[in-house]
Design an enzyme around this catalytic site. Sequence first.
Site, short mmCIF file in Angstrom:
data_model
loop_
_atom_site.label_atom_id
_atom_site.label_comp_id
_atom_site.label_asym_id
_atom_site.label_seq_id
_atom_site.Cartn_x
_atom_site.Cartn_y
_atom_site.Cartn_z
N HIS A 106 0.82 -1.21 0.00
CA HIS A 106 0.00 0.00 0.00
C HIS A 106 0.85 1.27 0.00
CE1 HIS A 106 -4.19 -1.64 1.18
NE2 HIS A 106 -3.52 -2.52 0.45
N HIS A 267 -2.19 -12.14 -2.01
CA HIS A 267 -3.25 -12.83 -1.27
C HIS A 267 -2.90 -14.29 -0.99
CE1 HIS A 267 -6.37 -9.67 -2.79
NE2 HIS A 267 -5.48 -9.18 -1.95
#
Length: 726
Positions: A106, A267
Amino acid sequence: MSTSDDIHNTTATGKCPFHQGGHDQSAGAGTTTRDWWPNQLRVDLLNQHSNRSNPLGEDFDYRKEFSKLDYYGLKKDLKALLTESQPWWPADWGSYAGLFIRMAWHGAGTYRSIDGRGGAGRGQQRFAPLNSWPDNVSLDKARRLLWPIKQKYGQKISWADLFILAGNVALENSGFRTFGFGAGREDVWEPDLDVNWGDEKAWLTHRHPEALAKAPLGATEMGLIYVNPEGPDHSGEPLSAAAAIRATFGNMGMNDEETVALIAGGHTLGKTHGAGPTSNVGPDPEAAPIEEQGLGWASTYGSGVGADAITSGLEVVWTQTPTQWSNYFFENLFKYEWVQTRSPAGAIQFDAVDAPEIIPDPFDPSKKRKPTMLVTDLTLRFDPEFEKISRRFLNDPQAFNEAFARAWFKLTHRDMGPKSRYIGPEVPKEDLIWQDPLPQPIYNPTEQDIIDLKFAIADSGLSVSELVSVAWASASTFRGGDKRGGANGARLALMPQRDWDVNAAAVRALPVLEKIQKESGKASLADIIVLAGVVGVEKAASAAGLSIHVPFAPGRVDARQDQTDIEMFELLEPIADGFRNYRARLDVSTTESLLIDKAQQLTLTAPEMTALVGGMRVLGANFDSSKNGVFTDRVGVLSNDFFVNLLDMRYEWKATDESKELFEGRDRETGEVKYTASRADLVFGSNSVLRAVAEVYASSDAHEKFVKDFVAAWVKVMNLDRFDLL
């Protein structure tokens, strides 16, 4: 005896009226000029990150400090930290790997290739808005977990480098082999003001993918890093997310394969957190009470941490080994039937309805759960193009590992510029096309060689305007955000820059300079292009009666066409360059705002921008050789005539048409048109801040100062990409 007026007059009783309470009396409070004039020109963007905000001082050398770092000792400490679960924020499955990977992702994921802004290169996740971004919930905990390590190693490692290195170590400790790591990200000490996050006033406002393709925004909703994991506007439809995913990852310069690898790789480890309703979550760090000490999102749901943690509101665990690297993401994606459901917080997600309970609980070893996926995870299965790539990765885990390693490295290093800026023992040797690689130097011109080349350029027949224009066209592509562009490489002579409309006049000088380069064999074309600017500026100063030496540092090299990604370099083509009075589109902001934007990309201050524009005008460096802004009868002479005549009240200015892009300056007495100008010219008389600077250069005693300031700013632009000189 007091009168009735004295009752309301605190000075009558000797009391200071400013100590009587009422409205906020602190510095900076109250209505601001931007409240009154919201469209006020943002000249302040040119004053960011000055030494006044830097506690380390202007003499601090991060590269020198980093050389003292026990790099592998730092990595060892980070590895230990990953499994040192803290009671104030317990680690899922006893590991912070997923949390640190998300923090690094991020941080880097704010990068936008269209303007080069955003990214992880300055440690901006420490500041608003990113420290309180809705998509960054709980990353305040990740940064706080790192504090003891940052405290231990001090200034030998920047926060910006530490964030990304922590993500790398998290992957490595989970059994993944990364592509490498390049340090060199220097911290700044205040938020970036120049990044346009969008004009929405509310968090999580939806944006259409078509709009994203036309704007330098990297997310489908205000406050997200990429896309809404529940689908566009919470649609819950995997296929509907495909366009949004391509738009946002494409704005980062990622292709479909890199996109699939990044989503799946990100993920493979960790989980999302949605133990209960998000209404239990308190204010973000910027809005949290002072006693929270920079932390935010305190939750009143249960313990608020661990098994009760709420971050996104989604409660998803993708793989059977969430702390160890695997190919389970793809195996689960294609093996099971997925049914839409909702998390305990009410967020849309998918459960593997026909799967056994094979997913370990993060805090109770006796519990298992079914695999779960985000809406956008299933896009990788149901979008035809993404599905092809995903199936290939399913059947070839090594191909997936290689693709993710390279894509992760690109993600986390995309805004660092050329590889020459990387430092540290784990910098990969391979040159990558997105790094805008350059060959090794083959020329080493002596002082006499440079003198001879300057004579050859001066005798070439090229005018001052042509000499200055070709050098500016080469150097002014630099972007301070991602350190791309600049004169090194002489890519002005290559596609696509050679064909840009803005460079049409400038490239006409290239054949002459290319001939000088070939005949001399003493310097690169890149150096000769910059040297042409040196000759032009020195000639112009001499014509103004000043003997000026323009500093020149040789050492540039010439890139090859195969080292130049045409598609990525197209993004450097300016939609406006106010320094050359160029504007391609009228539907993007105002001309003067785009001038500020260009100056900010060139890391210029307001005085530097002002000096350069004034000088470029009198040197006749407009892209189309027009007379707009050429407020002088001595074109090619480095005078302060631009400022003198702009501020001369003998002239009044009126727009030539309703667009108010071009103007005529008429003599107030005769009505005769004396000059023409663009908005990029008149702003130096209109804007109060820029006029204040222009008045300095228009003064009768300012000519020599102006020339020296112009030369200093000119040399700065020519050397913006000379990282070897740092």
